[in-house]
Design a protein around this motif. Sequence first.
Motif, PDB file in Angstrom:
ATOM      1  N   ILE A   1       0.896  -1.106   0.170  1.00 41.03           N
ATOM      2  CA  ILE A   1       0.042   0.196  -0.046  1.00 41.03           C
ATOM      3  C   ILE A   1       0.802   1.255  -0.092  1.00 41.03           C
ATOM      4  N   LEU A   2       1.960   1.274   0.699  1.00 39.92           N
ATOM      5  CA  LEU A   2       2.742   2.441   0.950  1.00 39.92           C
ATOM      6  C   LEU A   2       3.438   2.582  -0.655  1.00 39.92           C
ATOM      7  N   SER A   3       3.756   1.555  -1.216  1.00 39.59           N
ATOM      8  CA  SER A   3       4.612   1.534  -2.522  1.00 39.59           C
ATOM      9  C   SER A   3       3.610   2.131  -3.712  1.00 39.59           C
ATOM     10  N   MET A   4       2.195   1.825  -3.396  1.00 43.97           N
ATOM     11  CA  MET A   4       1.303   2.263  -4.494  1.00 43.97           C
ATOM     12  C   MET A   4       1.179   3.863  -4.218  1.00 43.97           C
ATOM     13  N   ASN A   5       1.191   4.154  -3.068  1.00 46.70           N
ATOM     14  CA  ASN A   5       0.995   5.697  -2.743  1.00 46.70           C
ATOM     15  C   ASN A   5       2.320   6.297  -3.131  1.00 46.70           C
ATOM     16  N   ARG A   6       3.418   5.925  -2.968  1.00 47.44           N
ATOM     17  CA  ARG A   6       4.724   6.473  -3.281  1.00 47.44           C
ATOM     18  C   ARG A   6       5.015   6.699  -4.830  1.00 47.44           C
ATOM     19  N   ALA A   7       4.442   5.751  -5.593  1.00 50.14           N
ATOM     20  CA  ALA A   7       4.224   5.728  -6.945  1.00 50.14           C
ATOM     21  C   ALA A   7       3.647   6.839  -7.276  1.00 50.14           C
ATOM     22  N   ALA A   8       2.077   6.964  -6.654  1.00 51.65           N
ATOM     23  CA  ALA A   8       1.221   7.979  -6.999  1.00 51.65           C
ATOM     24  C   ALA A   8       1.845   9.390  -6.561  1.00 51.65           C
ATOM     25  N   GLU A   9       2.668   9.468  -5.550  1.00 50.73           N
ATOM     26  CA  GLU A   9       3.337  10.778  -5.374  1.00 50.73           C
ATOM     27  C   GLU A   9       4.455  11.205  -6.418  1.00 50.73           C
ATOM     28  N   ASP A  10       4.973  10.218  -6.999  1.00 50.94           N
ATOM     29  CA  ASP A  10       6.050  10.483  -7.850  1.00 50.94           C
ATOM     30  C   ASP A  10       5.168  10.839  -9.221  1.00 50.94           C
ATOM     31  N   ALA A  11       4.062  10.289  -9.659  1.00 54.84           N
ATOM     32  CA  ALA A  11       3.514  10.573 -10.783  1.00 54.84           C
ATOM     33  C   ALA A  11       3.005  12.008 -10.607  1.00 54.84           C
ATOM     34  N   ALA A  12       2.631  12.512  -9.274  1.00 53.02           N
ATOM     35  CA  ALA A  12       2.120  13.741  -9.319  1.00 53.02           C
ATOM     36  C   ALA A  12       3.030  14.758  -9.790  1.00 53.02           C
ATOM     37  N   LYS A  13       4.249  14.390  -9.518  1.00 55.25           N
ATOM     38  CA  LYS A  13       5.348  15.523  -9.987  1.00 55.25           C
ATOM     39  C   LYS A  13       5.263  15.586 -11.547  1.00 55.25           C
TER      40      LYS A  13
END
Length: 126
Positions: free
Chosen positions: A74-86
């Motif tokens: 779950i943390l990994s999915m959220n970190r990926a979304a944070e990276d994509a938001a950039k």
Amino acid sequence: MLNSVKDGKLSTDDIGAGLKEALSIGVQKGSAQLSAVNGFFGDAAVKILMPQEAVKAEKTLRNMGLDKQVDEAILSMNRAAEDAAKSAAPIFVNAIKQMSIQDAAGILKGGDSAATKYLRAKRLCH
């Protein structure tokens, strides 16, 4: 910046420019907030959880004592979304720059999926 005010009224161009500027600022601020560490994970309103199709598997894994691994996924999915938001802000700002007053009105009046339909029409969203 306002180009013309006649009889205390804004021109259509001024309204469009103001709308585009407000949307661009909102997108940039939103992208900055979401792309920060815990931008998704730390905000219950946008935190990404297991998809509905995986909830049963999640429960099974947790029952097997694999809580840590599920939490890491779950943390990994959220970190990926944070990276994509950039990288999302420039895409949305470009879409906003292309937006006409008619496009904006269509989004405002078009319901929940109108913005997505606009982005798809501009080939900025899948």
